[in-house]
Design an enzyme around this catalytic site. Sequence first.
Site, mmCIF file in Angstrom:
data_model
loop_
_atom_site.group_PDB
_atom_site.id
_atom_site.type_symbol
_atom_site.label_atom_id
_atom_site.label_comp_id
_atom_site.label_asym_id
_atom_site.label_seq_id
_atom_site.Cartn_x
_atom_site.Cartn_y
_atom_site.Cartn_z
ATOM 1 N N GLU A 83 1.017 -1.195 -0.172
ATOM 2 C CA GLU A 83 0.035 -0.590 -0.271
ATOM 3 C C GLU A 83 0.801 1.785 0.166
ATOM 4 O OE1 GLU A 83 -3.891 -1.149 1.731
ATOM 5 O OE2 GLU A 83 -2.605 -1.176 3.260
ATOM 6 N N HIS A 102 0.341 4.539 8.560
ATOM 7 C CA HIS A 102 -1.403 3.387 7.801
ATOM 8 C C HIS A 102 -1.568 1.587 9.010
ATOM 9 C CE1 HIS A 102 -4.563 1.115 5.893
ATOM 10 N NE2 HIS A 102 -3.460 0.720 5.534
ATOM 11 N N HIS A 104 -4.285 -1.030 10.709
ATOM 12 C CA HIS A 104 -5.415 -1.197 10.609
ATOM 13 C C HIS A 104 -5.756 -1.910 11.961
ATOM 14 C CE1 HIS A 104 -4.402 -3.352 6.693
ATOM 15 N NE2 HIS A 104 -4.039 -2.516 6.434
ATOM 16 N N HIS A 170 -11.270 -1.999 6.503
ATOM 17 C CA HIS A 170 -9.594 -2.277 6.537
ATOM 18 C C HIS A 170 -8.557 -1.390 7.600
ATOM 19 C CE1 HIS A 170 -6.300 -0.326 3.150
ATOM 20 N NE2 HIS A 170 -5.582 -0.711 4.405
HETATM 21 ZN ZN LIG Z 1 -4.027 -1.187 4.811
#
Ligand SMILES: [Zn+2]
Length: 243
Positions: A83, A102, A104, A170
Amino acid sequence: MAEPTEDLQEKIALACRILAMEGCVEGILGHVSARIFGREEMWIRCRGQEEQGVRYTTIDAIRRVDFNGRGRFLGNGYQVPNELAIHGEIYKKRDDVGCVIHAHPNEALICGITDLEFRPIFGAFNIPAMRMALEGIPRFPRSFLVTRPELAAPMIATMGEKNICLMKGHGVTVTGKTVEEATVRTLNFHALAKITLQVAQTGRTAPDIAPEDVAELPDLGSTFNALWAWRYYVRKLAQEERR
Ligand SMILES: [Zn+2]
């Protein structure tokens, strides 16, 4: 604004381990990057042959690449995150951003998929988290893996000028001027998501705090909100890692 790039590399590694220590990332998923000011480049957490998870990030996994994930400094055996576009595309579009995270985190995930609202249900307990709820948190409704710039674009559009975006089914993307600011912001959001979820689990409804109480919640400044909090987590991490 610019700081020595070696310091940035070290801070990204610390941020990765802090986020894992605090339960914002698990296993091998999640990444942190920082813009190298004055260049179209960033430091970003990559995966190498010795990959052991975000909790055990070492400085050598923080690689220097351009905003498309390429460049001679990536090094043999390292691969950029799938990503990467989340990071590179944000830096391309937003000059104000110096760090992208980023992750999760479970609690944010559950708040997202159940459409739990983030509201200012507490005050002095955690002022930055309360403000986040008050100002509204953008929600990106798609759950795909952001593997290409064209998939990052609608998420970045949803995010607008904000420093956070909840990605339904996500995870979250958080930005900041510095690694310290983005890391502490991610942890504050994590606190907000945990509390929002726990309150929902009680079956009771928590009212918003009164506007006159909001008015008495000052911005305590970036030294208090980011730097001191960052130092606490760095110290806590050092202690955990001595064990
Ligand atoms: Zn992700």
